[in-house]
Design a protein around this motif. Structure first.
Motif, PDB file in Angstrom:
ATOM      1  N   LYS A  27       0.829  -1.214   0.000  1.00  0.00           N
ATOM      2  CA  LYS A  27       0.000   0.000   0.000  1.00  0.00           C
ATOM      3  C   LYS A  27       0.865   1.267   0.000  1.00  0.00           C
ATOM      4  O   LYS A  27       0.549   2.249  -0.681  1.00  0.00           O
ATOM      5  N   SER A  28       1.947   1.211   0.730  1.00  0.00           N
ATOM      6  CA  SER A  28       2.773   2.422   0.889  1.00  0.00           C
ATOM      7  C   SER A  28       3.435   2.853  -0.413  1.00  0.00           C
ATOM      8  O   SER A  28       3.940   3.969  -0.536  1.00  0.00           O
ATOM      9  N   GLU A  29       3.426   1.963  -1.421  1.00  0.00           N
ATOM     10  CA  GLU A  29       4.139   2.279  -2.669  1.00  0.00           C
ATOM     11  C   GLU A  29       3.359   3.197  -3.605  1.00  0.00           C
ATOM     12  O   GLU A  29       3.892   3.694  -4.582  1.00  0.00           O
ATOM     13  N   SER A  30       2.087   3.398  -3.341  1.00  0.00           N
ATOM     14  CA  SER A  30       1.295   4.295  -4.194  1.00  0.00           C
ATOM     15  C   SER A  30       0.119   4.869  -3.411  1.00  0.00           C
ATOM     16  O   SER A  30      -0.568   4.131  -2.689  1.00  0.00           O
ATOM     17  N   PRO A  31      -0.141   6.161  -3.558  1.00  0.00           N
ATOM     18  CA  PRO A  31      -1.211   6.773  -2.753  1.00  0.00           C
ATOM     19  C   PRO A  31      -2.610   6.275  -3.111  1.00  0.00           C
ATOM     20  O   PRO A  31      -3.535   6.398  -2.321  1.00  0.00           O
ATOM     21  N   GLU A  32      -2.765   5.723  -4.314  1.00  0.00           N
ATOM     22  CA  GLU A  32      -4.094   5.238  -4.726  1.00  0.00           C
ATOM     23  C   GLU A  32      -4.435   3.881  -4.114  1.00  0.00           C
ATOM     24  O   GLU A  32      -5.583   3.468  -4.137  1.00  0.00           O
ATOM     25  N   ARG A  33      -3.415   3.208  -3.644  1.00  0.00           N
ATOM     26  CA  ARG A  33      -3.640   1.839  -3.173  1.00  0.00           C
ATOM     27  C   ARG A  33      -4.385   1.817  -1.831  1.00  0.00           C
ATOM     28  O   ARG A  33      -4.105   2.637  -0.956  1.00  0.00           O
ATOM     29  N   ILE A  34      -5.294   0.889  -1.728  1.00  0.00           N
ATOM     30  CA  ILE A  34      -6.032   0.751  -0.460  1.00  0.00           C
ATOM     31  C   ILE A  34      -6.015  -0.698   0.010  1.00  0.00           C
ATOM     32  O   ILE A  34      -5.851  -1.622  -0.792  1.00  0.00           O
ATOM     33  N   LEU A  35      -6.209  -0.863   1.288  1.00  0.00           N
ATOM     34  CA  LEU A  35      -6.289  -2.214   1.866  1.00  0.00           C
ATOM     35  C   LEU A  35      -7.695  -2.432   2.412  1.00  0.00           C
ATOM     36  O   LEU A  35      -8.208  -1.599   3.160  1.00  0.00           O
ATOM     37  N   VAL A  36      -8.293  -3.543   2.011  1.00  0.00           N
ATOM     38  CA  VAL A  36      -9.620  -3.887   2.514  1.00  0.00           C
ATOM     39  C   VAL A  36      -9.524  -5.254   3.200  1.00  0.00           C
ATOM     40  O   VAL A  36      -9.277  -6.272   2.543  1.00  0.00           O
ATOM     41  N   GLY A  37      -9.660  -5.244   4.495  1.00  0.00           N
ATOM     42  CA  GLY A  37      -9.618  -6.504   5.238  1.00  0.00           C
ATOM     43  C   GLY A  37     -10.966  -7.206   5.152  1.00  0.00           C
ATOM     44  O   GLY A  37     -12.010  -6.542   5.156  1.00  0.00           O
ATOM     45  N   TYR A  38     -10.938  -8.516   5.047  1.00  0.00           N
ATOM     46  CA  TYR A  38     -12.214  -9.255   5.044  1.00  0.00           C
ATOM     47  C   TYR A  38     -12.080 -10.527   5.857  1.00  0.00           C
ATOM     48  O   TYR A  38     -11.015 -11.115   5.956  1.00  0.00           O
ATOM     49  N   LEU A  39     -13.194 -10.903   6.430  1.00  0.00           N
ATOM     50  CA  LEU A  39     -13.220 -12.118   7.240  1.00  0.00           C
ATOM     51  C   LEU A  39     -13.663 -13.296   6.389  1.00  0.00           C
ATOM     52  O   LEU A  39     -14.148 -13.116   5.270  1.00  0.00           O
ATOM     53  N   PRO A  40     -13.508 -14.511   6.905  1.00  0.00           N
ATOM     54  CA  PRO A  40     -13.987 -15.659   6.140  1.00  0.00           C
ATOM     55  C   PRO A  40     -15.484 -15.516   5.888  1.00  0.00           C
ATOM     56  O   PRO A  40     -16.182 -14.886   6.688  1.00  0.00           O
ATOM     57  N   ILE A  41     -16.089 -16.108   4.845  1.00  0.00           N
ATOM     58  CA  ILE A  41     -15.375 -17.074   4.048  1.00  0.00           C
ATOM     59  C   ILE A  41     -14.969 -16.423   2.705  1.00  0.00           C
ATOM     60  O   ILE A  41     -13.800 -16.342   2.376  1.00  0.00           O
ATOM     61  N   TYR A  42     -15.947 -15.954   1.975  1.00  0.00           N
ATOM     62  CA  TYR A  42     -15.698 -15.572   0.589  1.00  0.00           C
ATOM     63  C   TYR A  42     -15.896 -14.084   0.368  1.00  0.00           C
ATOM     64  O   TYR A  42     -16.816 -13.489   0.918  1.00  0.00           O
ATOM     65  N   LEU A  43     -15.028 -13.526  -0.444  1.00  0.00           N
ATOM     66  CA  LEU A  43     -15.229 -12.161  -0.935  1.00  0.00           C
ATOM     67  C   LEU A  43     -14.841 -12.161  -2.412  1.00  0.00           C
ATOM     68  O   LEU A  43     -13.818 -12.744  -2.769  1.00  0.00           O
ATOM     69  N   PRO A  44     -15.632 -11.536  -3.272  1.00  0.00           N
ATOM     70  CA  PRO A  44     -15.191 -11.426  -4.673  1.00  0.00           C
ATOM     71  C   PRO A  44     -14.042 -10.431  -4.740  1.00  0.00           C
ATOM     72  O   PRO A  44     -14.242  -9.236  -4.946  1.00  0.00           O
ATOM     73  N   ARG A  45     -12.856 -10.946  -4.520  1.00  0.00           N
ATOM     74  CA  ARG A  45     -11.679 -10.068  -4.393  1.00  0.00           C
ATOM     75  C   ARG A  45     -11.413  -9.294  -5.675  1.00  0.00           C
ATOM     76  O   ARG A  45     -10.715  -8.281  -5.670  1.00  0.00           O
ATOM     77  N   GLU A  46     -11.997  -9.790  -6.757  1.00  0.00           N
ATOM     78  CA  GLU A  46     -11.826  -9.106  -8.044  1.00  0.00           C
ATOM     79  C   GLU A  46     -12.227  -7.637  -7.952  1.00  0.00           C
ATOM     80  O   GLU A  46     -11.578  -6.768  -8.541  1.00  0.00           O
ATOM     81  N   ILE A  47     -13.280  -7.356  -7.198  1.00  0.00           N
ATOM     82  CA  ILE A  47     -13.769  -5.967  -7.183  1.00  0.00           C
ATOM     83  C   ILE A  47     -12.778  -5.053  -6.458  1.00  0.00           C
ATOM     84  O   ILE A  47     -12.599  -3.902  -6.827  1.00  0.00           O
ATOM     85  N   VAL A  48     -12.136  -5.586  -5.425  1.00  0.00           N
ATOM     86  CA  VAL A  48     -11.150  -4.771  -4.697  1.00  0.00           C
ATOM     87  C   VAL A  48      -9.911  -4.561  -5.568  1.00  0.00           C
ATOM     88  O   VAL A  48      -9.382  -3.453  -5.661  1.00  0.00           O
ATOM     89  N   HIS A  49      -9.512  -5.635  -6.214  1.00  0.00           N
ATOM     90  CA  HIS A  49      -8.345  -5.557  -7.102  1.00  0.00           C
ATOM     91  C   HIS A  49      -8.582  -4.535  -8.204  1.00  0.00           C
ATOM     92  O   HIS A  49      -7.732  -3.690  -8.498  1.00  0.00           O
ATOM     93  N   ALA A  50      -9.774  -4.587  -8.799  1.00  0.00           N
ATOM     94  CA  ALA A  50     -10.074  -3.670  -9.911  1.00  0.00           C
ATOM     95  C   ALA A  50     -10.068  -2.221  -9.437  1.00  0.00           C
ATOM     96  O   ALA A  50      -9.739  -1.317 -10.208  1.00  0.00           O
ATOM     97  N   ALA A  51     -10.399  -2.025  -8.193  1.00  0.00           N
ATOM     98  CA  ALA A  51     -10.440  -0.658  -7.647  1.00  0.00           C
ATOM     99  C   ALA A  51      -9.071  -0.200  -7.140  1.00  0.00           C
ATOM    100  O   ALA A  51      -8.971   0.807  -6.438  1.00  0.00           O
ATOM    101  N   GLY A  52      -8.045  -0.960  -7.488  1.00  0.00           N
ATOM    102  CA  GLY A  52      -6.696  -0.573  -7.063  1.00  0.00           C
ATOM    103  C   GLY A  52      -6.406  -0.913  -5.620  1.00  0.00           C
ATOM    104  O   GLY A  52      -5.539  -0.311  -4.974  1.00  0.00           O
ATOM    105  N   GLY A  53      -7.132  -1.875  -5.116  1.00  0.00           N
ATOM    106  CA  GLY A  53      -6.937  -2.253  -3.712  1.00  0.00           C
ATOM    107  C   GLY A  53      -6.423  -3.665  -3.560  1.00  0.00           C
ATOM    108  O   GLY A  53      -6.306  -4.412  -4.527  1.00  0.00           O
ATOM    109  N   LEU A  54      -6.127  -4.000  -2.330  1.00  0.00           N
ATOM    110  CA  LEU A  54      -5.733  -5.370  -2.004  1.00  0.00           C
ATOM    111  C   LEU A  54      -6.693  -5.874  -0.930  1.00  0.00           C
ATOM    112  O   LEU A  54      -6.821  -5.260   0.137  1.00  0.00           O
ATOM    113  N   ALA A  55      -7.393  -6.948  -1.270  1.00  0.00           N
ATOM    114  CA  ALA A  55      -8.275  -7.575  -0.282  1.00  0.00           C
ATOM    115  C   ALA A  55      -7.417  -8.492   0.582  1.00  0.00           C
ATOM    116  O   ALA A  55      -6.749  -9.389   0.065  1.00  0.00           O
TER     117      ALA A  55
END
Lengths: 387, 431
Positions: A27-55
């Protein structure tokens, strides 16, 4: 190029880095990057990735953190996972996370979302209420609205408006991720001695806290290694471990099962990474629709999903038969209503199908495995001798 | 402990008669050809069920009745014998045990098997697991699922209402038509809601009567004993309106006479402490549990458990002009479907508006929907309201988790603390 032991050691470190250092560094490498924490079980991580984030998967503190404050937030009869998560939220472990998502799985996780709101962690903390209606026009529409809410939350933080192209790209990366993981499980089905259950676990869990591109490289490297025969086949039985989809068993428990004479050829430890069965169409003008349909139509069975019409027990037995399993180990966290309330029916279906099974419960910080090892060892012996 | 015969008010007797009639009708359902719907109290669709002339059965109520009649321990053990863990919800195990033992209901008459399992899954994830289990115990039974979205953002959105109305139209009503053999009668449902609204107005007046000093009711023990239950089973009927009218008159009379709440041993003579209670009660030792409170002059003036069937004091009413939309809003508005910040706000409001001396949590082992997060709720209430808070633990219907001595000891210490605080506050006022 790292060697396979180096990769697996790195995965083991990433899996239990409860400070999520790698994700924070990313995250620290770019100001646009965001971190989204999620609990089990499933999250469509694709949406976070597409938004420039890391699930980032928050799978609990396991046996790696002393719980001090967390125990003051939960009664003794509530599972261990949320007390570890709240402990992490109260110390610095989850600092720099922009948002948190709590997929619907049980009332503990649901209420934990409210606790995060009260203690004010993240710019958003949402319960992710998966539809339990699977009609595209009813549950599908609702699910799409849920996803859009998360996309809006993320856009407010980093200003990234997700386009179909961005989402298609993310889908294709996660398609590859799922394919690589299934290839590993396929090899484990036929040659379980090539990669231990613990290494497999680390390899998958590491993927919850690093970019998918990096995880895909790791999986590819390990797969290349697994193509060649290695290790020595043991006189072990082949088991499926079921029921550990949320609170994770300690590594010692997984190791104990294998050391007692059981190859774990399938499991639901990292169920979220294997949730969607098959690829999601990544060449479309409406990728959100494809994500929705994949959930409605091609979700793996789970205790968190209403199953009338397609019962879990039947689906578990189908997997056991397809994978030629000798038996099933029901291994649920204590006080886990979803897993434990499913267990009697699933055991009954196994009985009817003639599939041997045992069960035991654990806490993520269980420290004594002797009894479990004896139980699993006896199970293995009985199958070897009498099945 | 020797328990004397309970003293009853007229409304309690009326309730007993109405419930007896209800269970008689259920026992004769096969002969009368009436169809039976198993469903849950939170987010119940009573009006919709009754509009199809079907009979509702509430498994939680059967379980709590089994608890009160000392039958739950054996039922739970039987459920555990077929593989259910000691760790899971005891309502579920009690219900399954009752079914395994012939499904004999609270009045001793056999309950009919369900024609429809209406899984109105509101505010409790375990409901979903419960009905998955029941579906397998009654193979081939029709099941209708109504997913009630959680108020995760502290509000009910238009998208959520739309989702629920679509489920009602496309899933629930067609299943009800199929099972009952009757067409959905929109105007009949709408008419019933006029009665619902009247009952809801009365219920709110009754519950808010506890703002008086002394309170004429106990809004927890009496709330679940004779104020709330009629609401779930009969809402939308003339009988419910009549019942609540009768009860309201009784309460007005009590206010006029300056009487405290009715307990099984008569009126509370002196209201020493006014409390707000969060969490369900224990049912296996209900009367002993209540007695600890009324012996100490502790009156519960507001409680959250009486709001699992709807938080009508926040203003919601069923609306005959939009019956399906109001069913949707009703389901989503139930207490256990509110997020934790909303729960904290509601409980704080109760403490302030009902001028409570303290806030107490009865934390239930079986019920994560209530229990997970309660310790944080407790701290929040303490900070926001500045009242002493108390915490006890028990279970719904598993007597193994009701420790009378421990609970009594804790409550007595808590009451001493309240007493001491009253003295100090009194001294400060005088000074």
């Amino acid at each position: 190029m790292k060697t396979i032991p180096e990769i697996l050691n790195h995965c083991a470190e990433l899996s239990f880095d409860l400070n999520f250092s790698k994700a924070k560094l990313w995250k620290s490498e770019s100001p646009e990057r965001i971190l989204v924490g999620y609990l089990p079980i499933y999250l469509p991580r694709e949406i976070v990735h597409a938004a420039g984030g890391l699930a980032v998967g928050i799978m609990g503190a396991g046996d790696r953190k002393q719980i001090i404050k967390g125990d003051a937030y939960y009664q003794s009869y509530i599972c261990h996972l949320p007390r570890g998560v709240i402990e992490m939220a109260l110390d610095a472990s989850l600092d720099h996370f922009d948002g948190f998502l709590f997929p619907s799985i049980c009332d503990c996780v649901r209420n934990l979302s409210g606790m995060f709101k009260i203690i004010n962690r993240g710019k958003f903390a949402r319960y992710f209420d998966y539809p339990q209606n699977f009609s595209p026009q009813v549950g599908g529409v609702f699910y799409r609205q849920l996803i859009q809410t998360i996309l809006d939350d993320m856009e407010k933080i980093n200003g990234v408006k997700v386009t179909p192209e961005m989402l298609n790209n993310s889908i294709s990366l996660f398609n590859l991720n799922r394919r690589l993981i299934e290839k590993i499980y396929s090899i484990k089905q036929n040659y379980p001695w090539r990669l231990s259950a613990v290494d497999t676990y680390h390899l998958l869990r590491a993927g919850l806290s690093i970019p998918v591109e990096e995880h895909n490289d790791m999986l590819t490297a390990v797969l290349n290694f697994l193509k060649d025969d290695s290790g020595q086949p043991q006189d072990n039985i082949r088991v499926i471990v079921s029921g550990s989809f949320c609170e994770q068993p300690p590594i010692g428990l997984i190791k104990s099962i294998e050391m007692s004479g059981c190859y774990i050829i399938d499991d639901d430890f990292m169920l979220g990474s294997r949730w969607i069965m098959g690829d999601i169409n990544s060449e479309t003008d409406d990728p959100l629709n494809e994500i929705v349909h994949a959930f409605l139509e091609r979700s793996q069975f789970s205790s968190a999903i209403y199953d009338v019409g397609n019962p879990k027990g039947k689906r578990l037995v189908e997997i056991a038969k397809r994978k030629n399993a000798d038996g099933i180990i029901f291994c649920a966290a204590s006080f886990c209503d979803p897993a434990l309330l499913d267990r009697p029916e699933m055991q009954k279906v196994c009985d009817e199908a003639g599939i041997p099974h045992i069960n035991f419960q654990f806490h993520e910080n269980t420290g004594q495995f002797k009894v479990i090892k004896e139980q699993a060892g006896t199970f293995a012996d009985s199958i070897k001798l009498w099945a | 402990m020797k328990i004397e015969k309970a003293i009853k008010e007229k409304s309690m007797i009326l309730q007993k008669e109405m419930l007896a009639k209800q269970f008689k009708e259920l026992s004769l359902a096969r002969e009368s050809g009436k169809k039976v719907v198993y469903t849950f109290v939170p987010g119940n669709l009573t009006e919709l069920i009754l509009s199809f002339d079907m009979l509702p059965v509430y498994p939680e109520i059967n379980a709590l009745q089994s608890g009160m009649r000392k039958k739950s321990a054996a039922y739970i053990k039987d459920a555990e014998k077929i593989g259910h863990s000691e760790d899971v919800c005891t309502y579920v195990k009690c219900d399954i045990g009752m079914m395994l033992n012939g499904n004999i209901g609270p009045t001793g008459e056999k309950l009919p098997a369900p024609d429809l399992l209406l899984l109105s899954y509101t505010g409790c994830f375990t409901f979903l697991k419960w009905f998955e289990n029941l579906e397998r115990l009654y193979p081939g039974v029709e099941v209708a699922m109504l997913h009630t979205p959680y108020q995760e953002d502290g509000k009910i959105t238009a998208d959520q209402i739309d989702y629920m109305v679509k489920q009602l139209r496309e899933e629930v009503i067609p299943k009800m038509e199929k099972v009952s053999g009757k067409k959905f009668d929109y105007s009949r449902l709408s008419q019933m809601m006029i009665n619902s609204e009247k009952s809801e107005d009365l219920l709110v007046k009754i519950l808010e009567s506890a703002k008086h000093k002394p309170s004429p009711i106990d809004a927890y023990f009496a709330g679940v004993y004779y104020i709330g239950p009629m609401f779930t089973a009969f809402r939308g009927t003339e009988e419910a309106v009549n019942y609540y009218n009768e009860l309201y008159l009784e309460i007005q009379e009590r206010i006029k006479l300056g009487l405290g709440p009715v307990t099984p041993e008569g009126e509370i003579k002196e209201e020493k402490f006014r409390l707000v209670v969060e969490g369900p009660p224990n049912w296996t030792n209900f009367r002993e549990f209540w007695k600890i409170f009324y012996d100490a002059g502790a009156v519960i003036v507001a409680s959250s458990y009486t709001k699992v069937g709807g938080v009508f004091d926040l203003g919601f009413r069923h609306n005959f002009r939009e019956p399906l939309e109001s069913l949707a809003k009703y389901c989503m508005g139930c207490y256990t479907n509110m997020n934790l910040p909303q729960r904290v706000d509601l409980l704080s409001k109760y403490v302030k508006e009902y001028q409570a001396d303290g806030f107490l949590i009865n934390s239930i082992k079986s019920c994560n929907s209530f229990s997970a997060g309660q310790l944080l709720i407790m701290r929040e209430i303490e900070q926001k309201c500045g009242v002493p808070v108390g915490f006890i633990e028990s279970d719904l219907v598993d007597p193994r988790y009701f420790s009378y001595a421990n609970i009594k000891n804790r409550l007595e210490s808590y009451f001493q603390m309240l007493e001491q605080r009253k003295i100090i506050l009194g001294q400060e006022t005088e000074a």
